[in-house]
Design a protein around this motif. Structure first.
Motif, mmCIF file in Angstrom:
data_model
loop_
_atom_site.group_PDB
_atom_site.id
_atom_site.type_symbol
_atom_site.label_atom_id
_atom_site.label_comp_id
_atom_site.label_asym_id
_atom_site.label_seq_id
_atom_site.Cartn_x
_atom_site.Cartn_y
_atom_site.Cartn_z
ATOM 1 N N GLY A 1 1.147 -1.046 -0.229
ATOM 2 C CA GLY A 1 -0.335 -0.022 -0.547
ATOM 3 C C GLY A 1 0.541 0.826 0.055
ATOM 4 O O GLY A 1 0.216 2.247 -0.248
ATOM 5 N N VAL A 2 1.938 1.373 -0.281
ATOM 6 C CA VAL A 2 3.053 2.397 -0.016
ATOM 7 C C VAL A 2 3.024 3.033 -1.772
ATOM 8 O O VAL A 2 2.927 2.203 -2.635
ATOM 9 N N ARG A 3 2.468 4.061 -1.404
ATOM 10 C CA ARG A 3 2.261 4.885 -2.624
ATOM 11 C C ARG A 3 3.648 5.606 -3.114
ATOM 12 O O ARG A 3 4.489 7.117 -2.803
ATOM 13 N N VAL A 4 4.544 4.564 -4.279
ATOM 14 C CA VAL A 4 5.270 5.041 -4.374
ATOM 15 C C VAL A 4 5.687 6.399 -5.167
ATOM 16 O O VAL A 4 6.868 6.939 -4.700
ATOM 17 N N ALA A 5 4.745 6.567 -5.959
ATOM 18 C CA ALA A 5 5.531 7.763 -6.507
ATOM 19 C C ALA A 5 5.412 9.312 -6.194
ATOM 20 O O ALA A 5 6.430 9.673 -5.868
ATOM 21 N N ARG A 6 4.289 8.881 -4.610
ATOM 22 C CA ARG A 6 4.286 10.421 -3.870
ATOM 23 C C ARG A 6 5.637 10.220 -3.125
ATOM 24 O O ARG A 6 6.961 11.535 -2.779
ATOM 25 N N TYR A 7 6.247 8.960 -2.977
ATOM 26 C CA TYR A 7 7.544 9.155 -2.065
ATOM 27 C C TYR A 7 9.258 9.003 -2.754
ATOM 28 O O TYR A 7 9.743 10.209 -3.095
ATOM 29 N N LYS A 8 8.316 8.875 -4.138
ATOM 30 C CA LYS A 8 9.736 8.805 -4.782
ATOM 31 C C LYS A 8 9.989 10.573 -5.027
ATOM 32 O O LYS A 8 10.674 11.068 -5.365
ATOM 33 N N SER A 9 9.105 11.464 -5.894
ATOM 34 C CA SER A 9 8.902 12.225 -6.056
ATOM 35 C C SER A 9 8.927 13.493 -4.710
ATOM 36 O O SER A 9 9.767 14.320 -5.036
ATOM 37 N N LEU A 10 8.533 12.843 -3.515
ATOM 38 C CA LEU A 10 8.912 13.777 -2.728
ATOM 39 C C LEU A 10 10.158 14.147 -1.759
ATOM 40 O O LEU A 10 10.627 14.992 -1.905
ATOM 41 N N VAL A 11 11.406 13.039 -2.353
ATOM 42 C CA VAL A 11 12.741 12.824 -1.930
ATOM 43 C C VAL A 11 13.760 13.604 -3.210
ATOM 44 O O VAL A 11 14.571 13.710 -2.974
ATOM 45 N N PHE A 12 13.224 13.599 -4.124
ATOM 46 C CA PHE A 12 13.426 14.569 -5.533
ATOM 47 C C PHE A 12 13.410 15.931 -4.912
ATOM 48 O O PHE A 12 14.377 16.758 -5.537
ATOM 49 N N VAL A 13 12.035 16.433 -5.127
ATOM 50 C CA VAL A 13 12.075 18.019 -4.551
ATOM 51 C C VAL A 13 12.786 18.103 -3.424
ATOM 52 O O VAL A 13 13.782 19.384 -3.165
ATOM 53 N N LEU A 14 12.873 17.593 -1.812
ATOM 54 C CA LEU A 14 13.746 17.621 -1.336
ATOM 55 C C LEU A 14 15.435 17.780 -1.508
ATOM 56 O O LEU A 14 16.281 18.759 -1.415
ATOM 57 N N SER A 15 15.964 17.206 -2.361
ATOM 58 C CA SER A 15 17.101 17.019 -2.976
ATOM 59 C C SER A 15 17.825 17.802 -3.921
ATOM 60 O O SER A 15 18.702 19.265 -3.560
ATOM 61 N N VAL A 16 15.899 18.982 -5.024
ATOM 62 C CA VAL A 16 16.405 19.163 -5.703
ATOM 63 C C VAL A 16 16.803 20.721 -4.934
ATOM 64 O O VAL A 16 17.113 21.855 -5.035
ATOM 65 N N LEU A 17 15.426 20.880 -3.770
ATOM 66 C CA LEU A 17 15.753 22.045 -2.899
ATOM 67 C C LEU A 17 17.497 23.229 -1.808
ATOM 68 O O LEU A 17 17.831 23.709 -1.636
ATOM 69 N N VAL A 18 17.991 21.342 -1.386
ATOM 70 C CA VAL A 18 18.632 21.505 -1.067
ATOM 71 C C VAL A 18 19.932 21.825 -2.263
ATOM 72 O O VAL A 18 21.066 22.629 -1.411
ATOM 73 N N ALA A 19 20.031 21.642 -2.946
ATOM 74 C CA ALA A 19 20.601 21.940 -4.390
ATOM 75 C C ALA A 19 20.967 23.187 -4.854
ATOM 76 O O ALA A 19 21.808 24.452 -4.739
ATOM 77 N N THR A 20 19.297 23.802 -4.983
ATOM 78 C CA THR A 20 18.856 25.059 -5.031
ATOM 79 C C THR A 20 19.081 25.974 -4.094
ATOM 80 O O THR A 20 19.985 27.638 -4.217
ATOM 81 N N LEU A 21 19.259 25.687 -2.565
ATOM 82 C CA LEU A 21 19.908 26.483 -1.723
ATOM 83 C C LEU A 21 21.557 26.419 -1.383
ATOM 84 O O LEU A 21 21.830 27.782 -1.651
ATOM 85 N N ALA A 22 21.901 25.414 -1.729
ATOM 86 C CA ALA A 22 23.591 25.439 -1.591
ATOM 87 C C ALA A 22 24.391 26.185 -2.716
ATOM 88 O O ALA A 22 25.165 27.285 -2.430
ATOM 89 N N GLY A 23 23.181 26.214 -4.204
ATOM 90 C CA GLY A 23 23.849 27.071 -5.066
ATOM 91 C C GLY A 23 23.458 28.312 -5.133
ATOM 92 O O GLY A 23 24.151 28.969 -5.809
ATOM 93 N N SER A 24 22.350 28.745 -4.495
ATOM 94 C CA SER A 24 22.150 30.560 -4.489
ATOM 95 C C SER A 24 22.957 30.945 -4.038
ATOM 96 O O SER A 24 23.583 31.796 -3.513
ATOM 97 N N LEU A 25 23.538 30.353 -2.140
ATOM 98 C CA LEU A 25 24.058 30.611 -1.525
ATOM 99 C C LEU A 25 25.542 30.992 -2.412
ATOM 100 O O LEU A 25 26.752 32.433 -1.952
ATOM 101 N N TYR A 26 25.951 30.082 -2.655
ATOM 102 C CA TYR A 26 27.415 29.911 -2.996
ATOM 103 C C TYR A 26 27.136 31.105 -4.609
ATOM 104 O O TYR A 26 28.459 31.969 -5.024
ATOM 105 N N ALA A 27 26.077 31.389 -5.310
ATOM 106 C CA ALA A 27 26.616 32.617 -6.325
ATOM 107 C C ALA A 27 26.492 33.517 -5.768
ATOM 108 O O ALA A 27 27.308 34.728 -5.885
ATOM 109 N N PHE A 28 26.186 33.504 -4.200
ATOM 110 C CA PHE A 28 26.295 35.416 -3.750
ATOM 111 C C PHE A 28 27.493 34.954 -2.753
ATOM 112 O O PHE A 28 28.183 36.439 -3.481
ATOM 113 N N PHE A 29 28.482 34.237 -2.766
ATOM 114 C CA PHE A 29 29.307 34.266 -2.333
ATOM 115 C C PHE A 29 30.018 34.724 -3.164
ATOM 116 O O PHE A 29 31.044 35.576 -2.753
ATOM 117 N N SER A 30 30.540 33.522 -4.067
ATOM 118 C CA SER A 30 31.544 33.976 -5.477
ATOM 119 C C SER A 30 31.314 35.243 -5.877
ATOM 120 O O SER A 30 32.332 35.655 -6.547
#
Length: 316
Positions: A203-232
């Motif tokens: 009964g695990v909604r596989v698509a839902r959890y795959k999408s969730l972890v994908f969004v989380l990983s993209v958010l982390v990349a976005t935060l790090a990429g944004s901060l580094y852009a301001f730093f450099s």
């Protein structure tokens, strides 16, 4: 003290990392060394997020360099062209990339294996092409300057301030990631890595959890990429290129997939390696490929697996 640690899920490994991060500034002689250290911390953030997707959920992505670069561009454009504050611009970048990641996750994550890899590669190439061609907004191949960063009216002008900011973000991310992995959601992600049919059968909604972890990983990349852009103070399409995405994947594989601190180790090594191999800059991609092959053959669980016997002895 132990009760406090258990309550907040504080591991000795996290405390050891905090100690190392506190001691590193005493070894940094000038701003150049600080720049390398800060880049390593931001790379480690992206690698930790990517490891949640690859190492725990078993979903490969060859577009995380593009996601980090696009997030940095969104924040840079909002501050440079529209005069918004850096903090608000980063928040908008996070919201925009979360929506984009969710829209991409639904169709892309239905694929498996090399089909999934090729799909994410295609997304990364599209983002890179857009950033190169939209010259009015992004500056094209020449890139664009980024406004200075300030937090609640305090401008970040010193290298040690950026180091502290990056270190705090990395520690917070690792603590959150560890709590996620130890939660029921983490157990679901690990089950997806082994077999998607097994959790789906209960009964695990596989698509839902795959999408969730994908969004989380993209958010982390976005935060790090944004901060580094301001730093450099500058960002170019090269930050969102294919080589950048491959570099991030190598960090995860080198350190150890499914190992949070392995991602940190891999990021530090891969950040320092170009500084040690400047004479072989033209062969960087070849070297990364050789590293992946060597690690998969001789250390399939990553470099941190070399320390497993020591950890086992300490537990005894």
């Amino acid at each position: 003290m132990r009760a406090f640690a258990r309550r907040w899920n504080l591991r000795p490994s996290l405390g050891f990392l905090v100690l190392i991060l506190a001691l590193v500034p005493f070894t940094l002689e000038n701003d150049f060394y600080y720049e390398i250290a800060i880049l390593a911390l931001f790379n480690a953030m992206i690698a930790v997020g990517l490891n949640l997707l690859m190492g725990y959920a078993g979903q490969i992505s060859l577009a995380h360099g593009a996601f980090a670069g696009l997030g940095g561009y969104i924040a840079a454009i909002l501050t440079g062209h529209y005069g918004l504050s850096p903090l608000f611009s980063i928040a908008v970048a996070l919201g925009s990339m979360a929506i984009l990641a969710y829209l991409l996750a639904r169709p892309i994550l239905r694929l498996h294996g090399h089909y999934l890899a090729m799909a994410t590669l295609g997304v990364g190439i599209i983002i890179s092409i857009v950033l190169n061609n939209e010259e009015e907004l992004t500056g094209g191949t020449d890139g664009m300057s980024v406004e200075s960063f300030s937090l609640f009216g305090h401008p970040f002008t010193e290298s040690w301030e950026w180091y502290l900011l990056a270190a705090l973000h990395l520690v917070a991310l690792l603590w959150l990631a560890q709590n996620l992995i130890d939660s029921p959601l983490g157990r679901i992600l690990r089950s997806l890595h082994d077999s998607e049919k097994a959790p789906a059968s209960v009964g695990v909604r596989v698509a839902r959890y795959k999408s969730l972890v994908f969004v989380l990983s993209v958010l982390v990349a976005t935060l790090a990429g944004s901060l580094y852009a301001f730093f450099s103070g500058f960002i170019s399409p090269q930050e969102a290129g294919f080589d950048r995405s491959i570099e991030l994947v190598v960090m995860v594989v080198l350190g150890g997939m499914g190992r949070l601190y392995g991602a940190v180790v891999g990021a530090v090594i891969l950040t320092l390696l170009p500084q040690l191999l400047t004479a072989f800059e033209d062969y960087q991609t070849l070297i990364y490929g050789a590293i992946i092959i060597g690690v998969m053959i001789f250390m399939p669980r990553g470099i941190v697996s070399l320390f497993d016997p020591i950890v086992e002895r300490m537990k005894k």
